[in-house]
Design a protein around this motif. Structure first.
Motif, PDB file in Angstrom:
ATOM      1  N   THR A  53      12.328  -2.025  13.258  1.00  0.00           N
ATOM      2  CA  THR A  53      12.629  -2.251  14.663  1.00  0.00           C
ATOM      3  C   THR A  53      12.955  -3.706  14.961  1.00  0.00           C
ATOM      4  OG1 THR A  53      10.248  -2.261  14.938  1.00  0.00           O
ATOM      5  CG2 THR A  53      11.396  -0.297  15.630  1.00  0.00           C
ATOM      6  N   SER A  54      12.580  -4.607  14.046  1.00  0.00           N
ATOM      7  CA  SER A  54      12.873  -6.034  14.224  1.00  0.00           C
ATOM      8  C   SER A  54      12.600  -6.751  12.914  1.00  0.00           C
ATOM      9  CB  SER A  54      11.989  -6.643  15.332  1.00  0.00           C
ATOM     10  OG  SER A  54      10.621  -6.578  14.948  1.00  0.00           O
ATOM     11  N   THR A  56      10.692  -9.267  12.951  1.00  0.00           N
ATOM     12  CA  THR A  56       9.256  -9.498  13.127  1.00  0.00           C
ATOM     13  C   THR A  56       8.453  -8.426  12.414  1.00  0.00           C
ATOM     14  OG1 THR A  56       9.616 -10.546  15.280  1.00  0.00           O
ATOM     15  CG2 THR A  56       7.405  -9.711  14.832  1.00  0.00           C
ATOM     16  N   SER A  83       7.652 -15.630  14.862  1.00  0.00           N
ATOM     17  CA  SER A  83       7.373 -14.421  14.082  1.00  0.00           C
ATOM     18  C   SER A  83       7.071 -14.731  12.628  1.00  0.00           C
ATOM     19  CB  SER A  83       8.561 -13.463  14.164  1.00  0.00           C
ATOM     20  OG  SER A  83       8.742 -13.000  15.483  1.00  0.00           O
ATOM     21  N   SER A 176      17.299 -10.025  10.429  1.00  0.00           N
ATOM     22  CA  SER A 176      17.246  -9.723  11.860  1.00  0.00           C
ATOM     23  C   SER A 176      18.599  -9.198  12.318  1.00  0.00           C
ATOM     24  CB  SER A 176      16.901 -10.979  12.673  1.00  0.00           C
ATOM     25  OG  SER A 176      17.046 -10.721  14.063  1.00  0.00           O
ATOM     26  N   HIS A 178      18.940  -8.794  15.770  1.00  0.00           N
ATOM     27  CA  HIS A 178      18.861  -9.112  17.194  1.00  0.00           C
ATOM     28  C   HIS A 178      20.259  -9.447  17.710  1.00  0.00           C
ATOM     29  CE1 HIS A 178      17.917 -11.673  20.737  1.00  0.00           C
ATOM     30  NE2 HIS A 178      16.872 -10.870  20.858  1.00  0.00           N
ATOM     31  N   GLU A 179      20.467  -9.308  18.984  1.00  0.00           N
ATOM     32  CA  GLU A 179      21.822  -9.499  19.529  1.00  0.00           C
ATOM     33  C   GLU A 179      22.359 -10.910  19.339  1.00  0.00           C
ATOM     34  OE1 GLU A 179      21.855 -10.891  24.113  1.00  0.00           O
ATOM     35  OE2 GLU A 179      21.855  -8.736  23.800  1.00  0.00           O
ATOM     36  N   SER A 184      24.376  -7.126  14.628  1.00  0.00           N
ATOM     37  CA  SER A 184      23.296  -6.808  15.552  1.00  0.00           C
ATOM     38  C   SER A 184      23.322  -5.348  15.980  1.00  0.00           C
ATOM     39  CB  SER A 184      23.381  -7.699  16.803  1.00  0.00           C
ATOM     40  OG  SER A 184      24.414  -7.254  17.664  1.00  0.00           O
ATOM     41  N   GLY A 186      21.230  -4.932  19.012  1.00  0.00           N
ATOM     42  CA  GLY A 186      20.385  -5.240  20.166  1.00  0.00           C
ATOM     43  C   GLY A 186      19.061  -5.789  19.699  1.00  0.00           C
ATOM     44  N   GLU A 187      18.212  -4.905  19.182  1.00  0.00           N
ATOM     45  CA  GLU A 187      16.953  -5.266  18.544  1.00  0.00           C
ATOM     46  C   GLU A 187      16.872  -4.484  17.241  1.00  0.00           C
ATOM     47  OE1 GLU A 187      14.565  -7.372  19.336  1.00  0.00           O
ATOM     48  OE2 GLU A 187      14.705  -7.746  21.501  1.00  0.00           O
ATOM     49  N   PRO A 234      13.413   2.140  13.528  1.00  0.00           N
ATOM     50  CA  PRO A 234      14.284   2.087  14.712  1.00  0.00           C
ATOM     51  C   PRO A 234      14.851   3.477  14.991  1.00  0.00           C
ATOM     52  CG  PRO A 234      15.480   1.304  12.806  1.00  0.00           C
ATOM     53  CD  PRO A 234      14.071   1.585  12.337  1.00  0.00           C
ATOM     54  N   ASN A 238      20.096   2.989  17.467  1.00  0.00           N
ATOM     55  CA  ASN A 238      20.210   1.626  16.943  1.00  0.00           C
ATOM     56  C   ASN A 238      20.906   1.626  15.589  1.00  0.00           C
ATOM     57  OD1 ASN A 238      17.750   1.574  18.821  1.00  0.00           O
ATOM     58  ND2 ASN A 238      18.149  -0.594  18.492  1.00  0.00           N
TER      59      ASN A 238
END
Length: 373
Positions: A53-54, A56, A83, A176, A178-179, A184, A186-187, A234, A238
């Motif tokens: 999911t990330s 992190t 993180s 990662s 992330h956007e 990416s 989004g997350e 995720p 995603n």
């Protein structure tokens, strides 16, 4: 206003999301997740790639896989995102920060060994801006002291060190999505498991501590709780968006590299008044960011305001973690802070994203040249 970042969208993302909706499969580990895993393994050569999911959460998984216990020590740079440290603090570790190299803003490999104690369990190099740390030296140190190496490659998908993809050199690597990243959804994130002995446990930890992945492959007739874990999967929505991005990674990174090189060529005449990013000869980078360094914090502050008045958004980056309230509680700094704070107060990131117009690059570089005139 010239934005600092605009997420890439090449068109295929919507088609894949619609396909997910038609399949009526929204939760994790569906066909799009499996295709992302296969593509990541193909692109990097890793033994096992798992979407998370990330980044992190990918880092948190590595802390479990490294069996980090209360009182263990983990070495990393202070110039990084929270993180990187939090993943190990959650397991009770003491974070040991060492200084960075001013040329790359990466961990100073010559300062690592002096920070090692009998409590040290792992080294976490962070490939800042997607530029590789000195992994040869770091891996030698880790091998001689029997330490895990976790590569925080959040910004480094598509990058290499000595022709090896970043994230695949240590025991584990993390990406990662992330956007703000080149690629990416989004997350999102990914864990690369480079040592096959950890592959099955990584699947179990990721799937709430169960062997559900083996069940779905038909390897067991029912699944059950086997280990600690959490829900790190995720959604298929995603994964569908991410797959379209991964399929176009070369195009996205190449477009950004062209903008990066344009910045370098236009701003190089300002040296030595202005320091600009340089890339070590044995590293290939994905142009995640283009940073510059005015002479000090005061000049950087004035330059940010100067650019803002011309509708250009340029931003600085991390405040060193060792100077934060949580850093003072959960960490210590090994040796002297010669560069971490000083260089972090100078660094400024310029607008960088897929498809940034040449006219906007000219506006940014023109404004910076005007400032220094």
């Amino acid at each position: 206003m010239i934005q600092f970042n605009i997420p890439a969208n090449l068109g295929g993302e919507i088609a894949y999301i619609k396909a997910t909706m038609q399949n009526q499969k929204y939760c994790g580990d569906g066909e799009f997740t499996k295709k992302c895993h296969a593509l990541l393994e193909s692109l990097t050569g890793t033994k096992k790639a798992l979407l998370t999911t990330s980044c992190t959460h990918a880092l948190e998984m590595t802390a479990i896989l490294c069996d980090i216990q209360a009182g263990d020590e983990v070495i990393m740079p202070s110039y990084t995102f929270v993180s990187t440290a939090n993943a190990f603090v959650l397991r009770g570790a003491k974070i040991v920060f060492v200084d960075i190299r001013p040329d790359t803003m990466n961990i100073d490999e010559t300062k690592i060994e002096q920070a090692i104690t009998s409590k040290t369990k792992a080294i976490v190099p962070v490939h800042y801006a997607g530029v590789g740390c000195d992994m040869a030296k770091i891996m030698d140190i880790a091998k001689s002291h029997n330490l895990f190496v976790v590569e925080d490659a959040a910004q480094a998908i598509g990058a290499t060190y000595n022709n090896r993809p970043l994230g695949t050199i240590g025991d584990f690597g993390t990406f990662s999505f992330h956007e703000t990243k080149n690629i990416s959804c989004g997350e999102g994130g990914a864990l690369l498991v480079n040592n096959p002995q950890f592959s099955e446990r990584a699947e179990i930890i990721r799937e709430k501590g169960t062997n559900r992945s083996r069940f779905l492959r038909g390897q067991v007739d029912k699944y059950t709780w086997c280990d600690m874990g959490s829900s790190y999967l995720p959604s298929e929505l995603n994964a569908a968006y991410l797959l379209a991005q991964l399929e176009n990674m070369q195009e996205i990174n190449q477009n950004r590299l062209e903008a990066w090189n344009y910045y370098r060529d236009k701003l190089s005449p300002l040296k030595p008044k202005l320091e600009i990013a340089e890339i070590p000869a044995n590293c290939e980078h994905p142009a995640h960011m283009f940073w510059i360094k005015p002479k000090d914090l005061d000049e950087r502050t004035k330059l940010i305001q100067f650019l803002k008045e011309r509708e250009i958004l340029a931003v600085f980056h991390y405040v060193p973690l060792h100077s934060s309230p949580a850093g003072r509680k959960f960490s210590k700094f090994s040796g002297e802070d010669l560069h971490t704070t000083k260089e972090s107060e100078r660094l400024l990131r310029l607008p960088m994203y897929y498809g940034i117009a040449k006219a906007d690059l000219d506006r940014v570089t023109g404004a910076i040249c005007e400032f220094f005139r």
